[in-house]
Design a protein around this motif. Structure first.
Motif, mmCIF file in Angstrom:
data_model
loop_
_atom_site.group_PDB
_atom_site.id
_atom_site.type_symbol
_atom_site.label_atom_id
_atom_site.label_comp_id
_atom_site.label_asym_id
_atom_site.label_seq_id
_atom_site.Cartn_x
_atom_site.Cartn_y
_atom_site.Cartn_z
ATOM 1 N N GLU A 173 -4.653 2.319 -38.550
ATOM 2 C CA GLU A 173 -4.558 0.972 -39.130
ATOM 3 C C GLU A 173 -5.916 0.276 -39.135
ATOM 4 O O GLU A 173 -6.264 -0.409 -40.102
ATOM 5 C CB GLU A 173 -3.531 0.144 -38.363
ATOM 6 C CG GLU A 173 -2.095 0.516 -38.654
ATOM 7 C CD GLU A 173 -1.102 -0.328 -37.888
ATOM 8 O OE1 GLU A 173 -1.507 -1.279 -37.184
ATOM 9 O OE2 GLU A 173 0.106 -0.042 -37.997
ATOM 10 N N ALA A 174 -6.688 0.435 -38.067
ATOM 11 C CA ALA A 174 -8.024 -0.158 -38.023
ATOM 12 C C ALA A 174 -8.934 0.481 -39.071
ATOM 13 O O ALA A 174 -9.723 -0.205 -39.729
ATOM 14 C CB ALA A 174 -8.627 -0.007 -36.625
ATOM 15 N N GLN A 175 -8.803 1.789 -39.255
ATOM 16 C CA GLN A 175 -9.602 2.473 -40.270
ATOM 17 C C GLN A 175 -9.247 1.972 -41.660
ATOM 18 O O GLN A 175 -10.129 1.740 -42.491
ATOM 19 C CB GLN A 175 -9.377 3.975 -40.179
ATOM 20 C CG GLN A 175 -10.206 4.773 -41.153
ATOM 21 C CD GLN A 175 -9.977 6.272 -41.003
ATOM 22 O OE1 GLN A 175 -9.201 6.711 -40.178
ATOM 23 N NE2 GLN A 175 -10.666 7.037 -41.821
ATOM 24 N N TYR A 176 -7.968 1.779 -41.934
ATOM 25 C CA TYR A 176 -7.560 1.254 -43.239
ATOM 26 C C TYR A 176 -8.066 -0.167 -43.457
ATOM 27 O O TYR A 176 -8.467 -0.519 -44.562
ATOM 28 C CB TYR A 176 -6.042 1.296 -43.389
ATOM 29 C CG TYR A 176 -5.474 2.673 -43.611
ATOM 30 C CD1 TYR A 176 -6.214 3.679 -44.234
ATOM 31 C CD2 TYR A 176 -4.199 2.989 -43.202
ATOM 32 C CE1 TYR A 176 -5.710 4.938 -44.434
ATOM 33 C CE2 TYR A 176 -3.673 4.258 -43.395
ATOM 34 C CZ TYR A 176 -4.431 5.223 -44.020
ATOM 35 O OH TYR A 176 -3.918 6.480 -44.211
ATOM 36 N N ALA A 177 -8.068 -0.976 -42.407
ATOM 37 C CA ALA A 177 -8.577 -2.343 -42.540
ATOM 38 C C ALA A 177 -10.065 -2.333 -42.859
ATOM 39 O O ALA A 177 -10.532 -3.081 -43.727
ATOM 40 C CB ALA A 177 -8.306 -3.125 -41.258
ATOM 41 N N ALA A 178 -10.828 -1.470 -42.182
ATOM 42 C CA ALA A 178 -12.267 -1.369 -42.455
ATOM 43 C C ALA A 178 -12.511 -0.856 -43.869
ATOM 44 O O ALA A 178 -13.368 -1.370 -44.594
ATOM 45 C CB ALA A 178 -12.938 -0.452 -41.436
ATOM 46 N N GLN A 179 -11.737 0.144 -44.289
ATOM 47 C CA GLN A 179 -11.891 0.692 -45.639
ATOM 48 C C GLN A 179 -11.555 -0.348 -46.697
ATOM 49 O O GLN A 179 -12.204 -0.432 -47.739
ATOM 50 C CB GLN A 179 -11.006 1.931 -45.814
ATOM 51 C CG GLN A 179 -11.196 2.629 -47.140
ATOM 52 C CD GLN A 179 -12.575 3.235 -47.288
ATOM 53 O OE1 GLN A 179 -13.104 3.818 -46.350
ATOM 54 N NE2 GLN A 179 -13.168 3.103 -48.451
ATOM 55 N N GLN A 180 -10.534 -1.166 -46.440
ATOM 56 C CA GLN A 180 -10.135 -2.207 -47.393
ATOM 57 C C GLN A 180 -11.264 -3.211 -47.616
ATOM 58 O O GLN A 180 -11.554 -3.581 -48.750
ATOM 59 C CB GLN A 180 -8.889 -2.922 -46.873
ATOM 60 C CG GLN A 180 -8.393 -4.023 -47.775
ATOM 61 C CD GLN A 180 -7.173 -4.726 -47.196
ATOM 62 O OE1 GLN A 180 -6.670 -4.364 -46.138
ATOM 63 N NE2 GLN A 180 -6.693 -5.729 -47.881
ATOM 64 N N THR A 181 -11.931 -3.625 -46.546
ATOM 65 C CA THR A 181 -13.023 -4.593 -46.723
ATOM 66 C C THR A 181 -14.229 -3.962 -47.415
ATOM 67 O O THR A 181 -14.905 -4.622 -48.203
ATOM 68 C CB THR A 181 -13.458 -5.192 -45.375
ATOM 69 O OG1 THR A 181 -13.847 -4.143 -44.501
ATOM 70 C CG2 THR A 181 -12.340 -5.991 -44.754
ATOM 71 N N ILE A 182 -14.492 -2.689 -47.144
ATOM 72 C CA ILE A 182 -15.596 -2.006 -47.835
ATOM 73 C C ILE A 182 -15.288 -1.906 -49.328
ATOM 74 O O ILE A 182 -16.157 -2.144 -50.169
ATOM 75 C CB ILE A 182 -15.863 -0.616 -47.219
ATOM 76 C CG1 ILE A 182 -16.555 -0.781 -45.872
ATOM 77 C CG2 ILE A 182 -16.714 0.240 -48.147
ATOM 78 C CD1 ILE A 182 -16.807 0.517 -45.137
ATOM 79 N N GLU A 183 -14.062 -1.581 -49.670
ATOM 80 C CA GLU A 183 -13.715 -1.467 -51.086
ATOM 81 C C GLU A 183 -13.762 -2.819 -51.790
ATOM 82 O O GLU A 183 -14.112 -2.895 -52.962
ATOM 83 C CB GLU A 183 -12.347 -0.804 -51.227
ATOM 84 C CG GLU A 183 -12.414 0.669 -50.875
ATOM 85 C CD GLU A 183 -11.109 1.401 -51.081
ATOM 86 O OE1 GLU A 183 -10.197 0.851 -51.725
ATOM 87 O OE2 GLU A 183 -11.014 2.536 -50.597
ATOM 88 N N GLN A 184 -13.447 -3.900 -51.095
ATOM 89 C CA GLN A 184 -13.606 -5.231 -51.690
ATOM 90 C C GLN A 184 -15.079 -5.515 -51.958
ATOM 91 O O GLN A 184 -15.437 -6.082 -52.984
ATOM 92 C CB GLN A 184 -13.019 -6.302 -50.765
ATOM 93 C CG GLN A 184 -11.509 -6.317 -50.718
ATOM 94 C CD GLN A 184 -10.980 -7.288 -49.682
ATOM 95 O OE1 GLN A 184 -11.719 -7.818 -48.861
ATOM 96 N NE2 GLN A 184 -9.675 -7.510 -49.711
ATOM 97 N N LEU A 185 -15.940 -5.112 -51.047
ATOM 98 C CA LEU A 185 -17.381 -5.298 -51.231
ATOM 99 C C LEU A 185 -17.888 -4.455 -52.391
ATOM 100 O O LEU A 185 -18.700 -4.911 -53.200
ATOM 101 C CB LEU A 185 -18.120 -4.914 -49.941
ATOM 102 C CG LEU A 185 -19.627 -5.051 -49.979
ATOM 103 C CD1 LEU A 185 -20.003 -6.487 -49.662
ATOM 104 C CD2 LEU A 185 -20.263 -4.106 -49.002
ATOM 105 N N LEU A 186 -17.395 -3.215 -52.511
ATOM 106 C CA LEU A 186 -17.845 -2.318 -53.578
ATOM 107 C C LEU A 186 -17.317 -2.741 -54.946
ATOM 108 O O LEU A 186 -17.827 -2.287 -55.967
ATOM 109 C CB LEU A 186 -17.400 -0.882 -53.295
ATOM 110 C CG LEU A 186 -17.964 -0.221 -52.047
ATOM 111 C CD1 LEU A 186 -17.419 1.184 -51.892
ATOM 112 C CD2 LEU A 186 -19.471 -0.222 -52.053
#
Length: 159
Positions: free
Chosen positions: A53-66
């Motif tokens: 779940e923490a990995q998905y949260a980090a990935q979600q914010t990176i994809e918003q930035l990208l």
């Protein structure tokens, strides 16, 4: 029916009770061991779920930035903090700190002739680092992602 002499019979009284108590203790130890194994397995599965779940949260914010090229043309000077509801229940599950993108390299885009090389867009390579921390248990994970972005000709790689 043969009757045992009185002294032999007296020696056997209570042996069955003693054997039954020994087996009861052995079966109790097996049950306790099984419960402890089940609890350890449950905790391990819960920790693995929290990490994902923490990995998905980090990935979600990176994809918003990208999702926006402006994230790379005007790089922020300080990290951004985002509250993430990863399971959709309306409460914050993780706090994600995303570092500003770091420019690793810049080069003119391939495929342009020498005459137009000065007006060619730039291919840039960036590193984005995001750290997610679970609020309930303190699970933390750092996710690093590289990305290649084609930016306008006037782009400068500053880092």
């Amino acid at each position: 029916m043969t009757r045992l002499p009185q002294p032999v019979r007296r020696r056997q009284e209570g042996a069955t009770l003693l054997i039954a108590l020994v087996f009861l203790v052995i079966f109790t130890m097996f049950a306790i061991s099984g419960m402890n194994t089940g609890i350890v397995n449950l905790r391990t599965a819960n920790n693995a779920q929290l990490v994902v779940e923490a990995q998905y949260a980090a990935q979600q914010t990176i994809e918003q930035l990208l999702g926006s090229a402006s994230s790379f043309s005007a790089v922020a000077a300080s990290p951004t903090t985002t509250q993430v509801d990863s399971n959709g229940d309306g409460s914050v599950n993780a706090t994600v700190v995303t570092q500003p993108p770091k420019c690793l390299s810049i080069a003119p885009a391939a495929g342009y002739s020498y005459a137009f090389a000065g007006s060619a867009p730039k291919d840039t390579v960036w590193e984005v680092v995001s750290t997610a921390t679970d609020g309930a248990f303190g699970t933390s994970i750092t996710l690093r992602q590289g990305v290649k972005v084609r930016l306008p000709v006037d782009t400068v790689c500053v880092n």
